[in-house]
Design a protein around this motif. Structure first.
Motif: not given
Length: 287
Positions: A152-155, A168-169, A193-195, A215-216
């Motif tokens: 997961l990344v920021n852009i 987030i791993t 929260i992202i799905y 971070g879950q």
């Protein structure tokens, strides 16, 4: 002047409140089902046509079209608002090395598109999905070439720079794809929260909840439709309001795609309609 007994007055108040409540629910239903969702149709290689679908009227409208090079493919589309979209474009595996580079293609209806190179990807990484979150930022999901390692990344929408979201791993041995958010009324926590979806080797698909604040990574519901396990994956997810998100896909070996809703709590899918597009998106608020 008509006089009412206390009992008659009480009954009138209850009836009036009930009618008003039904009217409110009716308006709320219309507001939810009148959402606009956007999709990309590919009439021929290299041509992308952006459409809008009004879920209330079922009317489909072509907004604009854009061309990409023969050695490129569309990974995802996200809606930035004000008829402005950002498309994630990457080279095809079969394309000659060095011929094309991953890029963000910004498309505004009525204007010429602009291209921004993506930086920060490893040689074997691909920016598979881009999501405009509820707060307007860009979050992406990258895949390694083996599709079993996702990050997961920021852009940065202006520079195309990518940075890993370190808290987030995602498990390396599992396959993740697509990103979406559900927007709950007056629930600020939903912004973090992202799905995403997790696919088994058999294709069985379940939702996974990514809590950026805590971070879950939390396994979610197994997806089902008409009481049967969904085992076909999706072309894309898209954000929605309430406790649902949208999904674009179809049962294996079936074309074209269908548009579904997914209840994020139960995993139950509901068919909306058939739609011959390859990617979808909604506004950041899910409206």
């Amino acid at each position: 002047m008509l006089k009412l007994t206390r009992r008659q007055f009480g009954q009138l108040v209850i009836a009036t409140a009930t009618f008003a409540g039904l009217g409110y629910l009716g308006k709320r239903t219309v507001a939810q089902t009148s959402s606009i969702i956007y999709g990309v149709r590919v009439p021929k290689a290299g041509q992308l046509v952006i459409q809008s679908l009004d879920l209330a009227t079922k009317q489909i409208q072509e907004l604009t079209s854009v061309s990409i090079q023969s050695g490129e493919q569309l990974n995802s589309i996200s809606y930035l608002g004000s008829n402005k979209f950002v498309l994630s474009i990457s080279p095809l595996k079969s394309a000659a090395k060095g011929n094309n580079s991953p890029r963000l293609l910004t498309v505004t209806v009525g204007q010429s598109p602009t291209s921004t190179p993506i930086s920060g990807l490893a040689n074997d990484q691909n920016l598979a999905n881009v999501l405009v979150t509820n707060d307007g930022s860009l979050v992406g999901l990258t895949h390694r070439s083996d599709k079993t390692s996702s990050t997961l990344v920021n852009i940065d929408a202006n520079t195309g720079a990518i940075n890993t979201i370190n808290n987030i791993t995602l498990p390396v041995s599992e396959r993740f794809d697509n990103l979406a958010q559900s927007k709950l009324d007056n629930v600020a926590e939903s912004n973090g929260i992202i799905y995403t979806t997790n696919l088994t080797q058999q294709g069985n698909t379940s939702l996974v909840q990514l809590d950026l604040t805590k971070g879950q990574v939390s396994p979610g519901a197994q997806l089902t439709i008409d009481g049967k396990v969904w085992n076909s994956g999706f072309s894309t997810l898209a954000s929605a309001s309430g406790d649902q998100i949208y999904a674009l896909g179809a049962p294996r070996y079936v074309t074209p795609n269908n548009l579904y809703t997914i209840n994020v709590s139960t995993g139950v899918m509901t068919l909306i309609q058939q739609w011959d597009v390859v990617k979808t998106t909604t506004s950041a608020s899910g409206a």
